[in-house]
Design a protein around this motif. Structure first.
Motif, short mmCIF file in Angstrom:
data_model
loop_
_atom_site.label_atom_id
_atom_site.label_comp_id
_atom_site.label_asym_id
_atom_site.label_seq_id
_atom_site.Cartn_x
_atom_site.Cartn_y
_atom_site.Cartn_z
N ARG A 88 37.16 47.33 34.54
CA ARG A 88 37.32 47.55 32.82
C ARG A 88 37.87 46.71 31.67
O ARG A 88 38.17 45.68 30.43
CB ARG A 88 36.62 48.72 32.47
N ALA A 89 39.21 46.84 31.64
CA ALA A 89 40.84 46.96 31.00
C ALA A 89 40.89 45.77 31.27
O ALA A 89 41.00 45.12 30.65
CB ALA A 89 41.26 47.95 31.22
N LEU A 90 41.07 44.70 32.25
CA LEU A 90 41.34 43.56 33.32
C LEU A 90 40.65 42.62 32.43
O LEU A 90 40.68 41.57 31.74
CB LEU A 90 41.75 43.75 34.85
N GLU A 91 39.35 43.59 32.66
CA GLU A 91 38.10 42.33 32.34
C GLU A 91 38.58 41.74 30.95
O GLU A 91 38.08 40.92 30.18
CB GLU A 91 36.66 42.64 32.42
N ASP A 92 38.52 43.17 29.38
CA ASP A 92 39.30 43.07 28.39
C ASP A 92 39.60 41.85 28.14
O ASP A 92 39.87 41.24 27.45
CB ASP A 92 39.34 43.90 27.91
N THR A 93 40.68 42.13 29.33
CA THR A 93 42.15 41.46 28.44
C THR A 93 41.92 39.56 29.03
O THR A 93 42.43 38.38 28.40
CB THR A 93 43.79 41.47 30.07
N GLN A 139 38.63 52.02 35.51
CA GLN A 139 39.00 51.77 34.23
C GLN A 139 39.87 50.75 33.63
O GLN A 139 39.99 49.98 32.95
CB GLN A 139 39.30 53.22 33.76
N GLN A 140 40.33 50.42 35.05
CA GLN A 140 41.69 49.03 34.99
C GLN A 140 40.81 48.15 34.99
O GLN A 140 41.05 47.18 34.83
CB GLN A 140 42.08 50.17 36.79
N GLY A 186 46.60 46.41 37.06
CA GLY A 186 44.84 45.61 37.15
C GLY A 186 44.68 44.90 37.85
O GLY A 186 43.63 45.10 38.57
N PRO A 229 49.46 42.04 33.05
CA PRO A 229 48.41 42.80 34.25
C PRO A 229 49.35 43.44 35.39
O PRO A 229 47.61 43.23 36.11
CB PRO A 229 47.54 43.07 32.99
#
Length: 262
Positions: free
Chosen positions: A42-47, A39-40, A10, A7
């Motif tokens: 949070r998306a990185l944390e999810d990944t 948002q970036q 991110g 990512p």
């Protein structure tokens, strides 16, 4: 994690947010909104499956997990920058690798490159023959000249008028000089056959007979009085300067194309 799934966007946002410890200041640096930064992240944390930042009464803080990867991440970005600089180094090079038919190189291109070289003493040329085929990747070419009916899959510009001249010396030069690629109706009853249009032109100038060759190739010889033009006919083909889009966009290639088509 596969490289293709890294990512990268991110991670770039993480680096900025970690340096500033502020989504707002990171957003200013990256020219996006604070919401987009959030948002970036949070998306990185999810990944990654970890929490990277916590909000406290003192503001934004990195978690130990976020802190753990920063040194390697920033070293990686420095390596990316080095890679980009290495790839861009060719843009500052003054060496041009050019492929052209041998006869075109001798009759038309070489004199013009010699003149162009006078504009910059640092210019260097690597000249290759395209008579045996053309491969931009294998030969590391910047530019090629082909006698063809168009630019094909590449970027390109045509040189001169697509026509043939019939030239020779003496009273009409009855003997026909043939070469591979000359118009089919000009090969009948050939008394002399040579390897290319340039040799056909030289043979005509030497008095062997008449040759029908690309006009661009014969212009200098006619102007110098070496041959006389007896006729002209349209041609489906002409000489084209061509290159794949990345090479075509290079500053040094654009400058050479402009000089050759001026």
């Amino acid at each position: 994690m596969k490289r293709t799934h890294l990512p990268l966007n991110g991670l770039r946002v993480l680096d900025a947010a970690a340096r500033h410890l502020s989504f707002t200041r990171a957003a200013d640096e990256l020219a996006v909104t604070p919401a987009a930064v959030g948002q970036q992240i949070r998306a990185l944390e999810d990944t990654l499956g970890v929490v990277l930042f916590r909000r406290t009464t003192r503001g934004l803080e990195l978690t130990p997990e976020g802190e753990a990867g920063l040194e390697a991440l920033r070293a990686g970005f420095l390596q990316f920058e080095e890679a980009v600089r290495a790839m861009q180094a060719g843009q500052s090079s003054k060496t041009l690798t050019i492929a052209a038919p041998r006869d075109f190189l001798a009759k038309w291109l070489a004199p013009r490159l010699a003149e162009y070289a006078k504009t910059d003493p640092e210019l260097r040329f690597v000249l290759l023959s395209s008579d045996e085929g053309l491969d931009f990747t294998q030969a590391n070419l910047d530019l090629a000249i082909c006698f063809t009916d168009g630019k094909g899959e590449h970027e390109g510009v045509s040189l001169g008028t697509p026509s043939y001249w019939t030239v020779g010396v003496g009273g009409g030069a009855e003997t026909v000089i043939s070469w591979p690629g000359c118009p089919a109706d000009e090969t009948k009853g050939a008394g002399v056959t040579v390897a290319d249009a340039g040799l056909a032109l030289d043979a005509a100038a030497a008095g062997f007979g008449r040759a029908t060759v690309p006009a661009l190739l014969a212009e200098a010889d006619e102007a110098a009085g070496r041959v006389v033009r007896f006729g002209e006919k349209a041609s489906a083909n002409s000489y084209w300067l061509i290159a794949p889009l990345p090479q075509w966009r290079q500053k040094k290639v654009r400058a050479l194309v402009a000089a050759l088509t001026a």
